[in-house]
Design a protein around this motif. Sequence first.
Motif, mmCIF file in Angstrom:
data_model
loop_
_atom_site.group_PDB
_atom_site.id
_atom_site.type_symbol
_atom_site.label_atom_id
_atom_site.label_comp_id
_atom_site.label_asym_id
_atom_site.label_seq_id
_atom_site.Cartn_x
_atom_site.Cartn_y
_atom_site.Cartn_z
ATOM 1 N N GLU A 1 46.043 40.164 40.672
ATOM 2 C CA GLU A 1 44.718 40.062 41.465
ATOM 3 C C GLU A 1 43.697 38.976 40.625
ATOM 4 O O GLU A 1 43.247 38.070 41.396
ATOM 5 N N ASN B 1 37.198 36.490 35.467
ATOM 6 C CA ASN B 1 38.362 36.306 35.633
ATOM 7 C C ASN B 1 39.494 36.667 34.937
ATOM 8 O O ASN B 1 40.578 36.875 34.896
ATOM 9 N N ASP C 1 44.886 36.193 40.865
ATOM 10 C CA ASP C 1 45.342 35.001 42.096
ATOM 11 C C ASP C 1 43.761 34.554 42.687
ATOM 12 O O ASP C 1 43.922 33.589 42.867
ATOM 13 N N LYS C 2 42.368 34.989 41.812
ATOM 14 C CA LYS C 2 41.163 34.710 41.829
ATOM 15 C C LYS C 2 40.908 33.242 40.968
ATOM 16 O O LYS C 2 39.614 32.600 41.247
#
Length: 492
Positions: free
Chosen positions: A51, A33, A54-55
């Motif tokens: 995105e 990520n 955010d993980k």
Amino acid sequence: MNRKKWTTITIISLIVLALEIVSVFVFILPSKNMNDVFKALEEGNAKKAEEALDKLSDKNEDKVEELMDDFATYQCNQYGQGNITYDKLNQMLQAIENMDDYYGFSQEFYTYAASKEIIRICDLAYEEYKTAGKSSLFYEYQGDASDVYYGLSYRSGVDEELKKFIDEKYNSFSEEKITFDEISEYIDVATYIFVGDAGYYAIDMQMQISLIEDYQEKYDIAKKYYDEKKYFEAIKECDNAAVPESDVTGFYDKFKALRQDAYDEGKTYYIKEAEDLANAKDYDGARDIINNIKEVYGDEVDTSAVEALVVAPWMDAYAKYMKNMEKNLKKEAKKGVKIGECDDTSLINVDDYIPDKIYLYDFDNDGIPEMLLTNGTHYFIIGYNGKKATLTGFIDAAAFCDVPYLITVPTAMPDGYTGYELIKFENNKWEVVEYYYAAEDGSRYIINGSEVDYEECSAEHDRIASFENKNIKISYGDYVSNYEDLIYGYKK
């Protein structure tokens, strides 16, 4: 089969599998990520990067933040090495800026990259300017640089970097690493390529360079005078350059140092030169130098010794004559100083013509002027015979001519007559060249003692009158009371 063994193996296998699953979530997935964040940034995709971010856990988000500086630095280095374009770098930096919590992050990186890009474009424009002038491609470069600059949210740092670059260029010129033409042309280009504060700075530098050109020309002239030992002229040129003390070109100090050198050298040089000229009897030249010494140095240089050398003998002779002017004029006039048959001082009463003005004029152009003493209508003319001042004649001057001639009205002319005489001055005395008398009643005409008719006399008048030079003006004069200043201050 040993069930216990299998049970043990199964448990170990489950543990290993669990560890592998844990490692996927703890190590592999977060790493992936994080990589996705930077990969998205490389693509210039802020949304995708956000995105991926955010993980991540808070801890890994912090790690991304720590790595972001390295990422931006690496990409700037890639740009600096020419591995990626400015546009590509700009996409990545803009993507970072568009992420939450990263606004303002890229300012220092833009300062480096944008200034470098604008300088790169300026170099290209300069090369184009040298070969094709301000061509269409040149103006394309101007547009490219403007796009880079005005595409920035943070410009102050870029302005400062571009100003530093201009200063570096100027320093290269000051250190003679580049020529005047090169710095002049480059800054001219920069006034087109740089915008904002840096553009104004380039314009100021252009004006400064123009001053440098002017100062350099003036300095070269002053330095040439100095090298030729023309120190007065060097000092004058330095003063006329009028470089202000606030000058930033360095020429204020250069002119100041050159002037001081010329000033110091001149103190002794000009005294010696004046002495040499005086000893060679070039009194005019020596007096010119003395006057200049006084003007430049005032009382700082003692000129008394050399001034004693520049007093020409005729000066002392004339001054001595003037101390007892009336007595000397009466004494000599009584003896009867004649100019041919036309003038005789014994026929006049000196008291009727006591002079109040004194003039100096070199009738024979031998470097020694004659002294004219007048009351406004008639002149006593004093000459120098090599030993003393003597009266050479009393005349009624009608017109001055080219040396050594003078047109006068004969003072010994009979009553009832008019006429003119042409006389010339040689060997400290006057000689009549020719003259005419004409009876006022028209009964008689005389040329050089012989009777003639009217036509001949008229022609003689015209001939004598033709010697007049209306451009000659006797202006080197003063009141009799100031005779010393006039005599000792005479300059041919």
